[in-house]
Scaffold this active site. Structure first.
Site, mmCIF file in Angstrom:
data_model
loop_
_atom_site.group_PDB
_atom_site.id
_atom_site.type_symbol
_atom_site.label_atom_id
_atom_site.label_comp_id
_atom_site.label_asym_id
_atom_site.label_seq_id
_atom_site.Cartn_x
_atom_site.Cartn_y
_atom_site.Cartn_z
ATOM 1 N N ILE A 92 48.222 0.132 -39.207
ATOM 2 C CA ILE A 92 47.781 1.244 -40.057
ATOM 3 C C ILE A 92 48.505 1.195 -41.398
ATOM 4 O O ILE A 92 49.722 1.055 -41.453
ATOM 5 C CB ILE A 92 48.083 2.601 -39.389
ATOM 6 C CG1 ILE A 92 47.366 2.672 -38.041
ATOM 7 C CG2 ILE A 92 47.632 3.757 -40.286
ATOM 8 C CD1 ILE A 92 47.823 3.823 -37.201
ATOM 9 N N HIS B 133 49.450 3.671 -43.749
ATOM 10 C CA HIS B 133 49.516 5.132 -43.740
ATOM 11 C C HIS B 133 49.134 5.682 -45.118
ATOM 12 O O HIS B 133 49.285 5.014 -46.138
ATOM 13 C CB HIS B 133 50.896 5.594 -43.302
ATOM 14 C CG HIS B 133 51.192 5.243 -41.876
ATOM 15 N ND1 HIS B 133 50.544 5.843 -40.821
ATOM 16 C CD2 HIS B 133 52.002 4.303 -41.335
ATOM 17 C CE1 HIS B 133 50.987 5.312 -39.689
ATOM 18 N NE2 HIS B 133 51.865 4.367 -39.970
ATOM 19 N N VAL C 67 68.522 -18.478 -37.233
ATOM 20 C CA VAL C 67 69.810 -18.701 -37.905
ATOM 21 C C VAL C 67 70.916 -18.646 -36.862
ATOM 22 O O VAL C 67 71.066 -17.653 -36.149
ATOM 23 C CB VAL C 67 70.029 -17.630 -38.982
ATOM 24 C CG1 VAL C 67 71.445 -17.739 -39.559
ATOM 25 C CG2 VAL C 67 68.989 -17.787 -40.077
ATOM 26 N N LYS D 253 55.457 9.511 -35.050
ATOM 27 C CA LYS D 253 54.160 10.060 -35.412
ATOM 28 C C LYS D 253 53.331 10.371 -34.174
ATOM 29 O O LYS D 253 52.223 10.858 -34.282
ATOM 30 C CB LYS D 253 53.404 9.061 -36.289
ATOM 31 C CG LYS D 253 54.072 8.850 -37.635
ATOM 32 C CD LYS D 253 53.187 8.013 -38.556
ATOM 33 C CE LYS D 253 53.850 7.804 -39.903
ATOM 34 N NZ LYS D 253 55.065 6.955 -39.794
ATOM 35 N N ILE E 216 63.492 -1.491 -41.032
ATOM 36 C CA ILE E 216 62.143 -1.237 -41.557
ATOM 37 C C ILE E 216 61.249 -0.806 -40.395
ATOM 38 O O ILE E 216 60.485 -1.579 -39.834
ATOM 39 C CB ILE E 216 61.577 -2.487 -42.265
ATOM 40 C CG1 ILE E 216 62.592 -3.074 -43.247
ATOM 41 C CG2 ILE E 216 60.279 -2.124 -42.987
ATOM 42 C CD1 ILE E 216 62.983 -2.160 -44.396
ATOM 43 N N SER F 32 58.497 2.357 -38.994
ATOM 44 C CA SER F 32 57.320 2.961 -39.614
ATOM 45 C C SER F 32 57.747 3.818 -40.808
ATOM 46 O O SER F 32 58.767 4.496 -40.725
ATOM 47 C CB SER F 32 56.598 3.841 -38.590
ATOM 48 O OG SER F 32 55.457 4.409 -39.176
ATOM 49 N N CYS G 208 34.975 -19.706 -28.211
ATOM 50 C CA CYS G 208 35.314 -18.451 -27.521
ATOM 51 C C CYS G 208 34.030 -17.660 -27.366
ATOM 52 O O CYS G 208 33.432 -17.254 -28.350
ATOM 53 C CB CYS G 208 36.346 -17.664 -28.324
ATOM 54 S SG CYS G 208 36.518 -15.935 -27.838
ATOM 55 N N CYS H 112 38.134 -19.680 -23.163
ATOM 56 C CA CYS H 112 38.498 -20.474 -24.339
ATOM 57 C C CYS H 112 39.867 -21.136 -24.256
ATOM 58 O O CYS H 112 40.149 -22.036 -25.037
ATOM 59 C CB CYS H 112 38.421 -19.619 -25.599
ATOM 60 S SG CYS H 112 39.677 -18.326 -25.670
#
Lengths: 121, 486, 425
Positions: free
Chosen positions: B51, B53, B176, B253, B338, B340, B408, B448
Site C-alpha cells: 500500500i 498510504h 556483510v 494500522k 523503516i 510502516s 503457468c 509450473c
C-alpha cells in the site's frame, strides 16, 4: 492356521482368508470375488510376488528416463534388488514399447521391458 | 580480485536500499548495493502489504509522517519510469462505533496539516454506494483518494534494475560479515568479496542494529514486529475497490482488506512482537485473528477463501519513528527502523539520504528545477501476456513464439516472460515467481514449478539440481547420485 | 513413440476437445465414430496422454482392456486409437478461451495465438491437485513442500528426486504410489499422515505401497507445522480428535527434508467458470446431463473435469459418452432430452450425471460421504416410494460406486426426480 490378506488384483480390495494345515498345505481360501483373487490368496500365502515398475536412464532422447516394468511378477523379497539392478542400466533411444531393457533380472527368469516408445531426439 | 573503490556502499536491498540505489544511479557516484539474499526485495519488502498510504496516516510531527506524504507523491512518476504496476485505488478508514469517530477526526486533521488533498468524511449512504460489501455496521469513514497499491517486490526489481542499468553494482548473496574503517575508507567483507567505500548506508532492515554495532557506529535497541498476510481466491476479485482500514490502534494500522494491484484480495497484517527477526512462520492463531478482523470490515470473507499466506518482520527502533542520519562512525549513516509507512516513504527517504550524503561532501550534481537528480530514461515495461488483449497477444506471439507457450496455467504466464525475468536478474524460482506471477495462482506451482525450473536451468546453463527456491540452502531437487542408496 | 507431432491446425472443426488425456482422446474417438468428420484435440504438453505419462505404475485398464497396464501403456493405446481415427492432435497448445459459440482461442508456439471455430466442444482438462495452502498448514515456507503429483513428474519425467527423507501428508492414491516409488529409488519415506480415521486411497495401494515396504500409516493424524528457513527441516504432526481438531499436547516432531502433500484432486474448472457453466458445489465440476452435456448447448464435459474418478477406465467410459453426443450434436443428430433429475440423498455426496432419461441405459457414478459395511443403495421418489434397491457389501468415500440404470428398473416410475441414497442394511 488362518492368515488374512488384502487382494491387490483390482480396486475392489477383497479381504481374503487362507486356512492351512501344520504342514503348510492350503485347506481353504475365502473372501474372494473372482478366480484371480483366489489365485492371489494362494500365491500370497506361499510365495508372495509383485510386478515392479520403475524408470531407467535414457540417452539420446528428449526424455531422460524410460519407464519400465517386469514382464511378469518377481518374488516380493526381490523388489528392491530389481530396482537396484536397474540403476546400472542405460538405454539409448529410439526405444519400442515392450523392448527388453534387461534380460532375466537377478536370475528370476523375468525380463524388464520398456512401457513406452521413445523416438530419438 | 582488484577492488574498485566505491563512493557509497548500501547495505540491504530492500525497497529502501533499492530506492537509494536508484536515486544515486542518477548521479556519477560509484555505488554498490549489497543484498544478503538471492534477490533484492526478498526480506521485509516482499512481505509488505503493497500500500502507498494516502499521506495522512502518520502524524505530521514525526519523520515518518513527513516522509509518507512526500513519498506518496513520488510513486506515480516512479512507476512510469520503472514500468511497474501502480493504481491509485483510494482508501477508506472505517469507523464501526461512535467512540471511533475521534480517530477519523484526527486523520482529517492530519490531512489538513500536511496538505493532503481530497480527504473527506463519508457517511453510511456514500459507503453503501461505493463499497456494497462493506459491513452494514460501518457508520462513517475517511476517504483518501491519494491511497494507492503497488506490488512491493516489483518496485524493488524495477528500482534495482534501473540502478544497475545506470552503473550501480547490485550484488546479491552478499551478507556483510565484517565491517571496519581503515582511517580513510570502509572495508566491508562479504562472501562475494571485499568492498571499499567512502560512505556506508545501513539500510539492512531487521539486521540494521547488528550492522551498526558491527561498524562501531552505536548500539540501539531494535524490536521486531511480525505481520502475517493472507491472500484470498481470485474469485473474490472486486469484493472491495478501495483499501479498507479499521480505525488505527496505538501500535498499528490494524488489519486491512486490500485490493492488491493484481486484483487479488489480501487481508492482514498482524502486528506481533517476535524475538527472532527471521521468524517468518505463519500461525493458526494469526490466521484466525486476521480473518476475524477482516470479517468485521467485510463479512463476505471466509477462512475457506485463503489460497496463500506469508509473513514479514518489520524492524522497529525505540521511539517508533524512522532512524535516518549520521552516526558516531565517520561516513556511516543509519537508514533504520523503516516500519510502516516505509514503502510509501522509500522514494522520499532516498532523496533525504542523497541530501545527507551531499552535505557530507559527496559530489552529487543536482538537476535544475526541483533539486532532484536527473531522471533516468524509462525501463522497458515488463510485458504480461495475461493482461494483454487478444490482438496484442497475437502480436506478441508473432514476434516471439515463446509468448505462445503457456508455462503457468493459472496466471497465463508464458515462456517469454520467464526468460525475460531471468534476463532481468531472477536466478531462483521465487525470483521468477515474483517477477512473472508464475506459481502464485490457485494451483500454487503444482503445474509450473517443474517447467520454471527447467527454464531456469536452461537459461542459466546449470543442471536442474542447481536451481533453488530462493538461494542459500533452499535447494529443490537432487540427483539420484546425491541420495544415499540403501 | 507414436508420432503425435502436430500436423495442421485447421480453422474449422466439427468437435474441438480441450485436453489430450484419456478423457479428451477417448471423446475424440467416439466423436469420430458418431459421424464427426473433423475432430481436434488440443493438449498443453509436449505429447498427449495427460497425467498417465507420469503414472508409470500399473493398475490401469482392467475394465477397458481386460489387462493391467501401466499409465504410459494406457496412454499409448488411447492415443493410437485417436490418431488411427484421423483425429488432429495438436500438442504444446493451450486453450485460453472457449466462447459460447464454440470459438476456441489457442496459444501455441507453432501456430501463434489463433482462433478455431467448432460446432461442439468437449471440456476434458482433467484435474489439479489440492495444495497445502488449501488445507493451510501454519509455519515457515521453505523449499521442499511438493504436491505428490508434482513430485511424481519430477521423479518420473524430469528424472530428479525431491529429497532424501520424505514425510507424506494425506493418504490419497498419488501419495501412496509416491511412497513406494521413492522407496524404490532409495529415498527414505518416514510415514504417511492421514487426517481422517480411514485411508483416502484404495486398499490395494495401502497394501502394495505401504505394507510391502513397512512404511507407517498414521491415521487421525495431521501435519500442524512446517519448519525450516531455506529447506524444510522437520514437520510437527499431531493426532486429531473426533472433530478433526489437533491435540497439540500430543504433537511430535518428524525430521524430514521433504513434505509431499496428497490431499486430493479438484476439477480443473477455470474454463468452466469462464463459460459460466452451472457448477455442482459437491463435485466442483459442471452439472451434466446423461449425454455429458453441460448447461450450455453443444458444450460437453468428461473425465476428472466433471468429477474425480478412481479409475481411468471409468474416465474412458464417460469420455466415450461425451464424445459420442458431441459428435451427434455437431452433425445435427438429436438426442431426446432427459426427463428425471437425480438428487443426492442420505450419505450420498454427489451423483453424476445430474439428470437421466427413463428411455436409455445409464451408468450413474456416485460417491458416499461415510464408510458403511453392508448397506443398501436405494432410488426413491421425494415422497418416499422406493423405485429400486441394490445390496452393497461395502462403501467408502474413497471408492466410487457405479449404478447401472436401465429403463426396466424405472418401470412404473412417472415422476421427474429421484433421490439416490445409501443406507445401512
Amino acid at each position: 492356521m488362518t492368515a488374512s490378506y488384502l487382494c491387490i488384483g483390482c480396486p475392489l480390495g477383497c479381504r481374503l482368508e487362507v486356512d492351512d494345515d501344520p504342514g503348510g498345505d492350503i485347506l481353504e481360501v475365502r473372501g474372494f470375488s473372482c478366480r484371480k483373487g483366489k489365485e492371489f490368496a494362494a500365491q500370497e500365502h506361499v510365495d508372495p510376488r509383485r510386478s515392479v515398475t520403475t524408470t531407467v536412464a535414457l540417452l539420446g532422447a528428449d526424455l531422460c528416463r524410460l519407464p519400465v516394468k517386469t514382464a511378469a511378477t518377481v518374488p516380493k523379497a526381490l523388489v528392491r534388488d530389481v530396482c537396484r539392478a536397474l540403476r546400472a542400466v542405460r538405454v539409448i533411444a529410439p526405444v519400442q514399447a515392450g523392448q527388453v531393457v534387461l534380460h532375466d533380472v537377478l536370475g528370476t527368469g523375468v525380463d524388464v521391458v520398456a512401457t513406452r516408445a521413445v523416438a530419438a531426439g | 580480485m582488484a577492488q574498485r573503490v566505491h563512493d557509497v556502499a548500501i547495505i540491504g536491498g530492500g525497497v529502501v536500499g533499492c530506492a537509494i540505489a536508484h536515486e544515486l544511479g542518477r548521479s556519477r557516484a560509484r555505488t554498490v548495493l549489497l543484498e544478503q539474499a538471492a534477490d533484492v526485495g526478498f526480506g521485509t519488502s516482499k512481505a509488505n502489504s503493497g500500500i502507498i498510504h494516502g499521506g495522512h496516516q502518520a502524524a505530521p510531527t514525526t519523520l515518518k509522517g513527513h516522509l509518507e506524504w512526500l513519498g506518496n507523491r513520488m510513486w506515480g512518476d516512479l512507476c512510469i519510469e520503472l514500468g511497474f504496476g501502480f493504481a491509485r485505488v483510494g482508501g477508506l478508514t472505517v469507523a464501526l462505533r461512535d467512540d471511533e469517530l475521534p480517530a477519523l477526526d484526527k486523520l482529517q486533521h492530519q490531512a489538513a496539516t500536511k496538505g493532503v488533498p481530497g480527504v473527506e468524511r463519508w457517511g453510511r449512504a456514500a459507503l453503501r454506494r461505493a463499497e456494497p460489501n462493506l459491513t452494514k455496521q460501518a457508520i462513517a469513514a475517511v476517504y483518501s483518494p491519494t491511497t494507492a497499491v503497488i506490488n512491493p517486490y516489483e518496485a524493488c526489481f524495477g528500482l534495482a534494475a534501473s540502478a544497475a542499468r545506470s552503473g550501480v553494482e547490485v550484488r546479491t548473496l552478499s551478507p556483510v560479515t565484517a565491517l571496519a574503517h581503515d582511517g580513510e575508507l570502509w572495508v566491508i567483507t562479504t562472501p562475494t568479496g571485499l568492498v571499499r567505500a567512502r560512505f556506508v548506508l545501513n539500510a539492512a532492515g531487521t539486521a540494521a542494529a547488528r550492522i551498526s554495532a558491527l561498524a562501531g557506529a552505536g548500539t540501539y535497541r531494535m524490536s521486531f514486529r511480525k505481520g502475517e498476510e493472507y491472500l484470498l481466491d481470485k474469485r473474490l476479485r472486486g469484493l472491495v475497490g478501495r483499501v479498507i482500514y479499521p480505525c488505527p490502534s496505538a501500535t498499528s494500522k490494524g488489519t486491512l482488506v486490500i485490493p492488491t494491484y493484481d486484483g487479488t484480495i489480501m487481508v492482514g497484517p498482524t502486528a506481533d512482537e517476535v524475538a527472532d527477526p527471521d521468524d517468518l512462520a505463519t500461525t493458526a492463531d494469526g490466521a484466525a485473528r486476521v480473518i476475524a478482523a477482516a470479517r468485521r470490515l467485510v463479512p463476505g470473507i471466509s477462512e475457506r477463501d485463503v489460497i496463500a499466506e506469508f509473513a514479514g518482520v518489520r524492524a522497529v527502533v525505540d521511539g517508533d519513528d524512522f532512524r535516518i542520519g549520521a552516526t558516531g562512525a565517520p561516513g556511516f549513516f543509519d537508514v533504520a527502523g523503516i516500519q510502516s509507512p516505509g514503502l510509501t516513504a522509500a522514494p522520499a527517504i532516498a532523496v533525504m539520504v542523497a541530501d545527507l550524503l551531499r552535505g557530507a561532501g559527496l559530489d552529487l550534481t543536482p538537476a535544475a528545477g526541483d533539486g532532484r537528480l536527473a531522471p533516468l530514461p524509462p525501463l522497458p515495461p515488463f510485458v504480461h501476456f495475461a493482461g494483454s488483449s487478444t490482438a496484442r497477444r497475437q502480436e506478441l506471439a508473432a514476434a516471439d513464439p515463446r509468448y505462445a507457450h503457456i508455462v503457468c496455467r493459472c496466471e497465463y504466464v508464458t515462456e517469454a516472460e520467464v526468460c525475460h525475468a531471468i534476463e532481468r536478474g531472477a536466478h531462483t524460482l521465487d525470483g521468477v515467481k515474483f517477477r512473472t506471477r508464475a506459481g502464485m495462482g490457485r494451483c500454487q506451482g503444482g503445474f509450473c514449478t517443474s517447467r520454471c525450473m527447467a527454464l531456469l536451468a536452461r537459461e542459466m546453463g546449470v543442471p536442474l539440481t542447481a536451481v533453488t527456491k530462493r538461494g542459500g540452502d533452499s535447494w529443490l531437487v537432487l540427483d539420484r547420485g546425491q541420495v544415499v542408496q540403501r | 513413440m507414436i508420432s503425435d507431432r502436430p500436423h495442421l491446425l485447421r480453422s474449422e472443426y466439427d468437435v474441438a476437445i480441450v485436453g489430450g488425456g484419456p478423457a479428451g482422446l477417448g471423446a475424440a474417438v467416439a466423436a469420430r465414430e458418431a459421424g464427426a468428420q473433423r475432430v481436434l484435440v488440443v493438449d498443453r504438453d509436449t505429447e498427449a496422454g495427460g497425467v498417465l505419462l507420469q503414472c508409470i505404475h500399473s493398475g490401469f485398464g482392467l475394465h477397458r482392456f481386460g489387462e493391467e497396464l501401466t499409465g504410459p501403456e494406457y496412454a499409448q493405446r488411447v492415443l493410437c486409437e485417436a490418431l488411427d481415427d484421423g483425429v488432429d492432435v495438436v500438442t504444446e497448445a493451450f486453450v485460453l478461451d472457449v466462447a459460447a459459440d464454440h470459438a476456441l482461442t489457442i496459444a501455441s508456439p507453432r501456430h501463434g495465438v489463433v482462433t478455431v471455430q467448432a460446432r461442439a466442444t468437449v471440456l476434458a482438462m482433467g484435474a489439479r491437485e489440492r495444495t497445502h495452502s488449501a488445507i493451510r498448514i501454519p509455519g515457515d515456507r521453505p523449499a521442499g513442500v511438493f504436491t505428490a503429483g508434482l513430485a511424481q513428474r519430477l521423479v518420473n519425467i524430469d528424472g530428479v528426486l525431491p529429497g532424501r527423507r520424505v514425510a507424506i501428508l494425506g493418504s490419497g492414491d498419488i501419495g501412496l504410489i509416491m511412497a513406494r516409488r521413492l522407496t524404490l529409488e532409495g529415498v527414505e519415506v518416514v510415514g504417511v499422515f492421514e487426517l481422517l480415521p480411514h485411508p483416502n486411497g484404495l486398499s490395494r495401494n495401502i497394501v502394495q505401497c505401504l505394507h510391502d515396504f513397512d512404511i507407517p500409516l498414521h491415521l487421525s493424524t495431521t501435519v500442524v507445522g512446517i519448519h525450516g528457513r531455506d529447506r524444510i527441516q522437520r514437520v510437527t504432526v499431531a493426532p486429531v480428535d473426533e472433530t478433526l481438531q489437533p491435540l497439540m499436547q500430543r504433537a511430535w516432531e518428524v525430521p524430514c527434508d521433504t513434505l509431499l502433500v496428497s490431499v486430493g484432486l479438484i476439477p480443473e474448472n477455470e474454463l468452466s467458470q469462464q463459460l459460466r457453466l452451472r457448477i455442482d458445489p459437491a463435485t466442483m465440476g459442471p452439472v451434466v446431463a446423461s449425454t455429458m452435456e453441460t448447461s450450455r448447448d453443444g458444450l460437453f464435459a468428461c473425465g476428472n473435469v466433471v468429477h474425480i474418478h478412481d479409475l481411468v477406465d471409468f474416465v474412458s467410459a464417460e469420455a466415450e459418452l461425451a464424445g459420442r453426443h458431441a459428435g451427434r450434436y455437431a452433425t445435427g443428430q438429436a438426442t431426446p432430452a432427459d426427463n428425471v433429475r437425480l438428487l443426492p440423498g442420505a450419505n450420498v455426496g454427489y451423483c453424476v450425471p445430474h439428470t437421466v432419461s427413463t428411455d436409455r441405459d445409464h451408468v450413474v457414478y456416485l460417491r458416499v460421504r461415510t464408510m458403511f459395511d453392508p448397506c443398501l443403495l436405494r432410488l426413491r421418489t421425494p415422497d418416499g416410494t422406493v423405485v429400486h434397491e441394490r445390496k452393497l457389501r461395502y462403501v467408502a468415500p474413497a471408492e466410487m460406486v457405479n449404478l447401472k440404470l436401465r429403463p426396466a428398473l424405472l418401470q412404473g416410475f412417472h415422476g421427474d426426480s429421484l433421490i439416490v441414497e445409501v443406507v445401512p442394511r
